[in-house]
Design an enzyme around this catalytic site. Structure first.
Site, PDB file in Angstrom:
ATOM      1  N   LEU A   1      45.950  41.735  22.866  1.00 61.72           N
ATOM      2  CA  LEU A   1      44.688  41.563  22.455  1.00 61.72           C
ATOM      3  C   LEU A   1      43.926  41.126  23.551  1.00 61.72           C
ATOM      4  CD1 LEU A   1      45.171  39.588  19.185  1.00 61.72           C
ATOM      5  CD2 LEU A   1      44.782  42.107  19.290  1.00 61.72           C
TER       6      LEU A   1
ATOM      7  N   LYS B   1      46.397  39.126  29.739  1.00 61.87           N
ATOM      8  CA  LYS B   1      46.971  40.248  30.489  1.00 61.87           C
ATOM      9  C   LYS B   1      46.286  40.175  32.078  1.00 61.87           C
ATOM     10  CE  LYS B   1      44.827  43.544  27.804  1.00 61.87           C
ATOM     11  NZ  LYS B   1      44.132  42.585  26.735  1.00 61.87           N
ATOM     12  N   SER B   2      45.192  40.243  32.129  1.00 60.09           N
ATOM     13  CA  SER B   2      44.558  40.295  33.716  1.00 60.09           C
ATOM     14  C   SER B   2      44.959  39.208  34.235  1.00 60.09           C
ATOM     15  CB  SER B   2      43.175  40.565  33.684  1.00 60.09           C
ATOM     16  OG  SER B   2      42.534  41.565  32.775  1.00 60.09           O
TER      17      SER B   2
ATOM     18  N   SER C   1      45.965  48.580  25.352  1.00 58.23           N
ATOM     19  CA  SER C   1      46.625  49.551  24.871  1.00 58.23           C
ATOM     20  C   SER C   1      47.678  49.275  23.546  1.00 58.23           C
ATOM     21  CB  SER C   1      47.990  49.822  26.072  1.00 58.23           C
ATOM     22  OG  SER C   1      48.410  48.680  26.577  1.00 58.23           O
TER      23      SER C   1
HETATM   24  P1  ADP Z   1      42.638  40.259  28.940  1.00 54.29           P
HETATM   25  O1  ADP Z   1      42.934  40.611  30.242  1.00 54.29           O
HETATM   26  O2  ADP Z   1      44.065  39.915  27.890  1.00 54.29           O
HETATM   27  O3  ADP Z   1      41.680  40.500  28.109  1.00 54.29           O
HETATM   28  P2  ADP Z   1      42.000  37.719  30.494  1.00 54.29           P
HETATM   29  O4  ADP Z   1      43.099  37.411  31.339  1.00 54.29           O
HETATM   30  O5  ADP Z   1      40.859  38.358  30.898  1.00 54.29           O
HETATM   31  O6  ADP Z   1      42.696  38.207  29.121  1.00 54.29           O
HETATM   32  O7  ADP Z   1      41.420  36.211  29.847  1.00 54.29           O
HETATM   33  C1  ADP Z   1      42.312  35.359  29.345  1.00 54.29           C
HETATM   34  C2  ADP Z   1      41.855  33.989  29.260  1.00 54.29           C
HETATM   35  O8  ADP Z   1      42.616  33.054  28.835  1.00 54.29           O
HETATM   36  C3  ADP Z   1      41.046  33.659  30.820  1.00 54.29           C
HETATM   37  O9  ADP Z   1      40.279  32.910  30.599  1.00 54.29           O
HETATM   38  C4  ADP Z   1      42.345  32.677  31.230  1.00 54.29           C
HETATM   39  O10 ADP Z   1      42.105  31.610  32.103  1.00 54.29           O
HETATM   40  C5  ADP Z   1      42.718  31.978  29.843  1.00 54.29           C
HETATM   41  N1  ADP Z   1      44.011  31.500  29.675  1.00 54.29           N
HETATM   42  C6  ADP Z   1      44.590  30.314  28.985  1.00 54.29           C
HETATM   43  N2  ADP Z   1      45.703  30.426  29.075  1.00 54.29           N
HETATM   44  C7  ADP Z   1      46.323  31.452  29.520  1.00 54.29           C
HETATM   45  C8  ADP Z   1      47.602  31.744  29.451  1.00 54.29           C
HETATM   46  N3  ADP Z   1      48.670  30.853  29.063  1.00 54.29           N
HETATM   47  N4  ADP Z   1      47.882  33.067  30.105  1.00 54.29           N
HETATM   48  C9  ADP Z   1      46.837  33.490  30.181  1.00 54.29           C
HETATM   49  N5  ADP Z   1      45.531  33.372  30.410  1.00 54.29           N
HETATM   50  C10 ADP Z   1      45.395  32.013  29.897  1.00 54.29           C
END
Ligand code: ADP
Length: 201
Positions: free
Chosen positions: A37, A42-43, A110
């Site tokens: 989600l 992911k990023s 995806s």
């Molecule tokens: P996506 O790429 O799935 O949309 P992002 O990586 O852009 O998600 O954002 C995830 C957010 O959640 C970031 O602000 C990140 O710092 C936070 N976060 C907190 N805990 C985690 C974790 N265990 N793994 C990944 N992100 C995390």
């Protein structure tokens, strides 16, 4: 799948082969396909994995959803048809990076099993699917880009997890409980899988 439109095209062999590039980089290419989600991490995790491997002298690259939609896929929206095309193109780009012996991480929601299968089938031996599993309410509480807020207010249509479906992988190579594990622990789990499969020594 997209049909072949052009005719009279010939596949050219390269003077510098994938094997040459693997020798140069000291490792094979592989696609690490993150799915989950929005705000599942992911990023963040893709970048942590790429940075850790880069720090060990490896060739890495992150293909990120929003960045690709600014360029290559700027003509695509979020309808089911456009999502299919989005992932199909990314799958092809990821395969190119793999053939250039680059460890490439893709960070795209995806949401459909069938589309991820298309990406996997392009390079089945070098495809590691990483499922960032996170409850939608945790993603919503993070909401780094304010997208859930907008989706809930009806300002974004077809938002995965709110008004569009997400089909979870049944047998991903890596399952990360990103709602509970730290970023570091998630990145380590991915790197361990790369090691156990011989992509990283
Ligand atoms: P996506 O790429 O799935 O949309 P992002 O990586 O852009 O998600 O954002 C995830 C957010 O959640 C970031 O602000 C990140 O710092 C936070 N976060 C907190 N805990 C985690 C974790 N265990 N793994 C990944 N992100 C995390």
């Amino acid at each position: 799948m997209t049909d072949q439109k052009a005719t009279n095209i010939t596949w050219h062999a390269h003077n510098v082969t994938t094997q040459d590039l693997e020798r140069l980089h000291g490792h094979k290419g592989v696609t690490i396909w993150f799915t989950g989600l929005s705000a599942s991490g992911k990023s963040t995790i893709a970048n942590a994995v790429a940075a850790a491997l880069h720090g060990r002298g490896m060739s890495t690259f992150v293909l990120d959803g929003d960045n690709i939609r600014h360029g290559l896929n700027k003509d695509l929206g979020f309808s089911p048809e456009d999502r299919v095309q989005n992932i199909r193109r990314i799958g092809e780009v990821a395969k190119l990076f793999t053939s250039a012996a680059v460890i490439n991480c893709t960070a795209f929601i995806s949401p459909y099993v069938a589309d991820r299968k298309i990406a996997r089938d392009l390079q089945p031996e070098t495809f590691i699917e990483v499922y960032c599993k996170c409850e939608v309410d945790v993603c919503e509480s993070r909401d780094p880009k304010g997208l859930y807020k907008k989706a809930k207010a009806g300002q974004i249509k077809e938002f995965t997890g709110v008004s569009a479906p997400y089909e979870a992988p049944e047998r991903p190579e890596v399952l990360l409980d990103t709602g509970r594990m730290s970023v570091e622990a998630c990145a380590s789990a991915v790197i361990e899988t790369l090691k156990s499969r011989g992509f990283v020594s």
